[in-house]
Design a protein around this motif. Structure first.
Motif: not given
Length: 146
Positions: A84-94
């Motif tokens: 959710s908004h303001n969560s610290i996430v592990v993400a894949v971007l491109n």
């Protein structure tokens, strides 16, 4: 004259876990009554809420130092927690794996660093983007890395 203080040993138990003390550490003088052990400390029980959905990830870089996440720290990441908004996430971007604070407002999404030396990255519809999980804890060493 210095008085020698005997501290309970932090030796491993037969289960392979360290000992957990029942008291908190105060920034003053310790109480002599606080020398009791509470049993074995299992970091999995303490830090992991959903074992099948949890993984650990070592962090490289300094873009999240404002959140207390430093290079070589280990993140506990839970895939079952909704980002959710303001969560610290592990993400894949491109195709690149990143750790950032998720910003969501009015249909817009951005990945926000917690270090003023870095700029936010707005995620557009043209980019491949997927949140792998939400960081729930960070394991941070107090020893300097060699």
């Amino acid at each position: 004259m210095r008085r020698k203080t005997d501290f309970p040993e932090n030796s491993a138990t037969p289960e392979g876990y360290g000992q957990m003390h029942t008291s908190c550490a105060h920034a003053g003088f310790p109480s002599p009554a606080d020398d009791y052990l509470d049993g074995a400390l299992d970091l999995n029980k303490l830090l992991v809420n959903n074992a099948p959905a949890t993984f650990f990830l070592r962090v490289k870089g300094d873009s999240m130092t404002g959140a207390g996440i430093h290079s070589n720290d280990i993140l506990v990441v839970d895939r079952s927690v909704s980002a959710s908004h303001n969560s610290i996430v592990v993400a894949v971007l491109n195709g690149a794996l990143t750790v950032k604070r998720l910003w969501q407002r009015n249909g817009r999404v951005a990945l926000m660093p917690d270090n003023p030396q870095y700029k936010p990255v707005e995620v557009t519809h043209n980019e491949e983007f997927e949140v792998w999980g939400v960081a729930t804890s960070v394991i941070h060493s107090l020893r300097k890395q060699k």
